[in-house]
Motif scaffolding. Structure first.
Motif, PDB file in Angstrom:
ATOM      1  N   UNK A 130       0.870  -1.173   0.000  1.00 19.55           N
ATOM      2  CA  UNK A 130       0.000   0.000   0.000  1.00 19.55           C
ATOM      3  C   UNK A 130       0.909   1.225   0.000  1.00 19.55           C
ATOM      4  N   UNK A 131       0.313   2.378   0.037  1.00 21.11           N
ATOM      5  CA  UNK A 131       1.102   3.613   0.026  1.00 21.11           C
ATOM      6  C   UNK A 131       1.985   3.751   1.266  1.00 21.11           C
ATOM      7  N   UNK A 132       1.686   2.982   2.331  1.00 21.88           N
ATOM      8  CA  UNK A 132       2.413   3.156   3.586  1.00 21.88           C
ATOM      9  C   UNK A 132       3.365   2.008   3.919  1.00 21.88           C
ATOM     10  N   UNK A 133       3.384   0.935   3.118  1.00 19.67           N
ATOM     11  CA  UNK A 133       4.095  -0.271   3.549  1.00 19.67           C
ATOM     12  C   UNK A 133       5.521  -0.426   3.024  1.00 19.67           C
ATOM     13  N   UNK A 134       5.969   0.442   2.159  1.00 22.02           N
ATOM     14  CA  UNK A 134       7.306   0.282   1.577  1.00 22.02           C
ATOM     15  C   UNK A 134       8.375   0.213   2.661  1.00 22.02           C
ATOM     16  N   UNK A 135       9.218  -0.821   2.598  1.00 23.90           N
ATOM     17  CA  UNK A 135      10.331  -0.957   3.527  1.00 23.90           C
ATOM     18  C   UNK A 135       9.980  -1.466   4.911  1.00 23.90           C
ATOM     19  N   UNK A 136       8.751  -1.940   5.102  1.00 26.16           N
ATOM     20  CA  UNK A 136       8.315  -2.337   6.448  1.00 26.16           C
ATOM     21  C   UNK A 136       8.472  -3.822   6.753  1.00 26.16           C
ATOM     22  N   UNK A 137       8.751  -4.650   5.757  1.00 23.07           N
ATOM     23  CA  UNK A 137       8.859  -6.088   6.006  1.00 23.07           C
ATOM     24  C   UNK A 137       9.892  -6.376   7.104  1.00 23.07           C
ATOM     25  N   UNK A 138       9.440  -7.027   8.180  1.00 24.00           N
ATOM     26  CA  UNK A 138      10.335  -7.409   9.268  1.00 24.00           C
ATOM     27  C   UNK A 138      10.690  -6.300  10.236  1.00 24.00           C
ATOM     28  N   UNK A 187      12.255   5.524  14.139  1.00 20.80           N
ATOM     29  CA  UNK A 187      12.371   5.967  12.749  1.00 20.80           C
ATOM     30  C   UNK A 187      11.399   5.229  11.833  1.00 20.80           C
ATOM     31  N   UNK A 188      11.125   3.951  12.140  1.00 20.54           N
ATOM     32  CA  UNK A 188      10.165   3.193  11.325  1.00 20.54           C
ATOM     33  C   UNK A 188       8.792   3.848  11.375  1.00 20.54           C
ATOM     34  N   UNK A 189       8.362   4.218  12.571  1.00 19.94           N
ATOM     35  CA  UNK A 189       7.059   4.864  12.723  1.00 19.94           C
ATOM     36  C   UNK A 189       7.015   6.237  12.086  1.00 19.94           C
ATOM     37  N   UNK A 190       8.088   7.002  12.251  1.00 18.64           N
ATOM     38  CA  UNK A 190       8.141   8.330  11.629  1.00 18.64           C
ATOM     39  C   UNK A 190       8.065   8.207  10.113  1.00 18.64           C
ATOM     40  N   UNK A 191       8.684   7.154   9.582  1.00 19.23           N
ATOM     41  CA  UNK A 191       8.632   6.934   8.136  1.00 19.23           C
ATOM     42  C   UNK A 191       7.219   6.673   7.644  1.00 19.23           C
ATOM     43  N   UNK A 192       6.444   5.945   8.449  1.00 16.73           N
ATOM     44  CA  UNK A 192       5.045   5.680   8.081  1.00 16.73           C
ATOM     45  C   UNK A 192       4.247   6.980   8.077  1.00 16.73           C
ATOM     46  N   UNK A 193       4.462   7.802   9.085  1.00 17.30           N
ATOM     47  CA  UNK A 193       3.764   9.087   9.151  1.00 17.30           C
ATOM     48  C   UNK A 193       4.167   9.973   7.973  1.00 17.30           C
ATOM     49  N   UNK A 198       2.856  12.548   2.790  1.00 12.80           N
ATOM     50  CA  UNK A 198       3.129  12.692   1.351  1.00 12.80           C
ATOM     51  C   UNK A 198       1.892  12.320   0.531  1.00 12.80           C
ATOM     52  N   UNK A 199       1.203  11.289   0.970  1.00 12.96           N
ATOM     53  CA  UNK A 199      -0.041  10.880   0.303  1.00 12.96           C
ATOM     54  C   UNK A 199      -1.076  12.011   0.386  1.00 12.96           C
ATOM     55  N   UNK A 200      -1.175  12.631   1.558  1.00 14.38           N
ATOM     56  CA  UNK A 200      -2.124  13.727   1.742  1.00 14.38           C
ATOM     57  C   UNK A 200      -1.796  14.917   0.845  1.00 14.38           C
ATOM     58  N   UNK A 201      -0.508  15.240   0.778  1.00 17.54           N
ATOM     59  CA  UNK A 201      -0.084  16.370  -0.042  1.00 17.54           C
ATOM     60  C   UNK A 201      -0.339  16.116  -1.515  1.00 17.54           C
ATOM     61  N   UNK A 202      -0.098  14.890  -1.951  1.00 19.64           N
ATOM     62  CA  UNK A 202      -0.369  14.527  -3.333  1.00 19.64           C
ATOM     63  C   UNK A 202      -1.856  14.607  -3.635  1.00 19.64           C
ATOM     64  N   UNK A 203      -2.670  14.139  -2.697  1.00 16.06           N
ATOM     65  CA  UNK A 203      -4.129  14.166  -2.870  1.00 16.06           C
ATOM     66  C   UNK A 203      -4.659  15.583  -2.939  1.00 16.06           C
ATOM     67  N   UNK A 204      -4.039  16.471  -2.124  1.00 19.49           N
ATOM     68  CA  UNK A 204      -4.476  17.876  -2.085  1.00 19.49           C
ATOM     69  C   UNK A 204      -4.022  18.659  -3.322  1.00 19.49           C
ATOM     70  N   UNK A 205      -3.089  18.072  -4.077  1.00 25.99           N
ATOM     71  CA  UNK A 205      -2.599  18.739  -5.280  1.00 25.99           C
ATOM     72  C   UNK A 205      -1.574  19.791  -4.991  1.00 25.99           C
TER      73      UNK A 205
END
Length: 205
Positions: A130-138, A187-193, A198-205
């Motif tokens: 999903x938009x939030x899962x990159x790099x989260x495995x493990x 840092x893992x949690x901050x990365x998710x936030x 970034x998703x919000x900013x993209x959605x807002x244009x």
């Protein structure tokens, strides 16, 4: 602007601190106009499902949050906030939720080796991207909860193993949930936030 929804459900200070740490403008608010014009919404929460829904209703926020999401504003629910995304919760009494994601919030079955509440660091198994899962495995994140979201597999992005498979991240369309506390997960949690912002900013244009 990211609005952290204020309904006296705890952990808001840590969420705001995390947003500030990554340089994001955010505000704690229950103001309906601010919610409806936000770039993105975060619904935090620590406590009980029935009390949280009662407070959202008391403040007139249920319909406002639904209107914002219908209008395309991304929403991230954290811990109890993720649980409230479901259709209903079974904590203490059956309570209708926000119903953004099909499913029911149920108590984690207690076992000798897996006491409830589920508290501490657990690694994530990514189930689908999903938009939030990159790099989260493990990667390890911090959980504190006694209930879990029993939702169809189609909506589970990541899971944790704790006597049962605990949905750790869920989403449907632009509504996302994290059962753990990203604001307490380094840092893992901050990365998710950061990814959510970034998703919000993209959605807002």
């Amino acid at each position: 602007m990211i609005i952290v929804i204020d309904y006296d459900a705890g952990n808001t200070a840590n969420v705001l601190r995390a947003l500030d740490k990554i340089g994001v403008r955010a505000e704690l608010s229950s103001d309906k106009e601010k919610i409806l014009t936000a770039d993105g919404l975060i619904l935090p929460g620590v406590g009980a499902y029935p009390a949280a829904m009662a407070e959202l209703k008391r403040r007139g926020l249920v319909s406002v949050i639904k209107k914002a999401v219908t209008g395309g504003i991304p929403l991230l629910g954290i811990c109890l906030g993720m649980q409230l995304l479901t259709e209903k919760g079974l904590e203490h009494e059956e309570t209708a939720g926000l119903a953004f994601i099909p499913g029911v919030c149920r108590e984690i079955p207690a076992e000798e080796a897996y006491p409830v509440p589920h508290m501490g660091w657990n690694s994530l198994a990514v189930k689908q991207e999903s938009s939030l899962t990159a790099g989260l495995q493990g990667r390890a994140v911090y959980f504190v909860h006694s209930y879990f979201t029993d939702v169809p597999e189609a909506y589970i992005d990541a899971a944790a193993d704790y006597s049962i498979e605990i949905p750790a991240m869920i989403h449907k369309n632009h509504v996302y949930g994290a059962q753990f506390h990203p604001e307490k997960s380094g840092d893992t949690g901050l990365g998710i936030i950061e990814k959510f912002v970034a998703l919000c900013q993209k959605s807002a244009g």
